[in-house]
Enzyme design. Structure first.
Site: not given
Length: 455
Positions: A42-44, A47
């Site tokens: 989910m950090k995409d 970011a």
């Protein structure tokens, strides 16, 4: 559909019903599986949002270098954005992170600098401090700072929240997620609560992290911060992206329970997910058992993919070595304190007591070390050998206050810390402390650990 670049495929991840693991839960439990993002986490989402907001603000210019402290997943999202947009990347990581995470970041062209875990955030060796220094030293560099950069929260407010609301047709009643930087928890929660103020939010924390106690008491207690193994949740700082008003409840989960649930998700639901996913599901289901009703609908975020943890939670030998597999009986701090007969009373001194009285107490109870308390909190410690050395050097200290001679506090450890973990955490001349289920403080000494090993 044809996409212009890999970062255009981020989002719109699937929602999947938990069947076997939630069969005894009233209501419906769904998981949002974020490893379907191109960087497998989910950090995409945040970011790319941080990078694009920095570009708009003129902070990140062509040919620049992105520098970030990461547990791995944010680094992957930033690296994908860098590849698509033509930037360089340097990432700092704590040495507890898995080798797979480091190798994956290197595979997409990033430089990785590994830093020690067991140092304070302000220590120049910490991965926070090293990233900040590199940002100061390298021209045309950008330090996103995922912890305090509110683009993190905004990314989930703009994408994750609306996706969940749409996919549940607005029927969601409960939202649960692990809390690390706070963006996915709080950004999503903010959106959902704006649609329906009655949506209940449950944050999952880990033992050794500050969040739960801070939410419930408003106290940031550094003395209760201690090393833990789970990656991706919990913190020893208060990131600006953690908006405690958006989190109704906190549940703490042990390293062992997290690891075991991670493997169960793969075996029982076919969800090959990361370690903090096990934390989120275990904590959410424990809370749901007591609180979810028929007709309720809970959504749990599963942040990343299992490939990051092949050498850890999916490795039988690693799990056995840490006492996490059921085929190896490993005593814990919980076992030690449960075997104490009768009512237990912690022997302690007050910060305002006289040294003379503290010595008398230690002699009367035949203990060599005691915690020092103030307003019900542990603020320091006394050990007989160091106290003796001080009094020999300055005899007048026996009439001083305990506050004048006390040492740093003993460390708190998780209730389910195993003996191997306990033995590694007991300092050369200090015991450790643990809180039981009734929030009573116990002391565990080397003698207690040695005795447990012989049983």
């Amino acid at each position: 559909m044809i996409y212009n670049s890999i970062i255009d495929t981020i989002g719109n991840t699937p929602m999947i019903r938990l069947n076997k693991l939630a069969k005894d839960i009233k209501g419906e439990v769904l998981v949002k599986v974020e490893y379907f993002n191109p960087g497998n986490s989910m950090k995409d989402r945040m970011a790319v949002k941080m990078v694009e907001d920095a570009e708009k603000a003129g902070v990140l210019k062509p040919g620049g270098t992105i520098i970030e402290g990461t547990s791995g997943n944010t680094g992957m999202g930033l690296a994908l954005a860098a590849v698509a947009k033509g930037y360089k990347c340097i990432f700092t990581m704590a040495d507890k992170q898995s080798k797979e995470k480091i190798d994956i970041l290197k595979a997409v062209g990033a430089e990785v600098i590994v830093c020690p875990t067991n140092v304070s955030p302000e220590d120049p060796r910490s991965y926070y401090s090293v990233a900040k220094k590199l940002n100061r030293d390298i021209p045309n560099s950008f330090y996103p700072n995922q912890y305090d950069n509110l683009s993190n929260t905004a990314a989930h407010y703009e994408t994750t929240g609306p996706e969940i609301w749409k996919d549940t047709d607005g029927k969601i009643t409960h939202y649960a997620a692990g809390v690390g930087t706070g963006g996915s928890m709080c950004g999503t929660a903010k959106y959902l609560k704006e649609q329906n103020p009655n949506v209940v939010t449950v944050g999952i924390d880990t033992y050794g992290s500050v969040f739960k106690k801070y939410k419930e008491t408003g106290i940031f207690d550094e003395k209760e911060v201690y090393p833990y193994l789970t990656e991706g949740i919990g913190e020893d700082i208060l990131p600006k992206n953690v908006d405690f008003d958006m989190i109704d409840h906190f549940v703490k989960v042990t390293d062992k329970d997290s690891a075991v649930m991670t493997r169960r998700l793969a075996r029982e639901e076919g969800l090959f997910v990361g370690w903090s996913c096990g934390s989120a599901v275990h904590g959410a289901l424990e809370w749901a058992k007591e609180n979810l009703k028929e007709g309720d609908q809970m959504v749990i975020i599963l942040p990343d993919h299992g490939t990051r943890y092949l050498g850890k939670v999916y490795n039988d030998e690693w799990m056995r070595n840490h006492g996490f597999l059921e085929d190896r009986t490993f005593s814990t701090a919980r076992d030690i304190i449960s075997q104490r007969n009768g009512a237990y009373t912690l022997v302690s001194s007050l910060k305002s007591d006289s040294v003379r009285d503290a010595i008398g107490l230690m002699n009367k109870t035949s203990v060599s070390q005691i915690p020092v308390m103030e307003n019900g909190e542990v603020v320091g410690s006394l050990t007989d050998n160091k106290l003796l050395a001080k009094i020999i050097d300055n005899p007048s200290l026996k009439d001083a206050k305990v506050a004048d001679v006390m040492e740093d506090s003993m460390h708190f450890v998780a209730l389910d810390s195993t003996l191997d973990v306990l033995s590694s955490m007991v300092e050369k001349e200090k015991a450790v402390l643990v809180r039981d289920a009734q929030d009573q403080i116990h002391i565990i000494t080397k003698h207690d650990i040695l005795e447990a090993f012989t049983k």
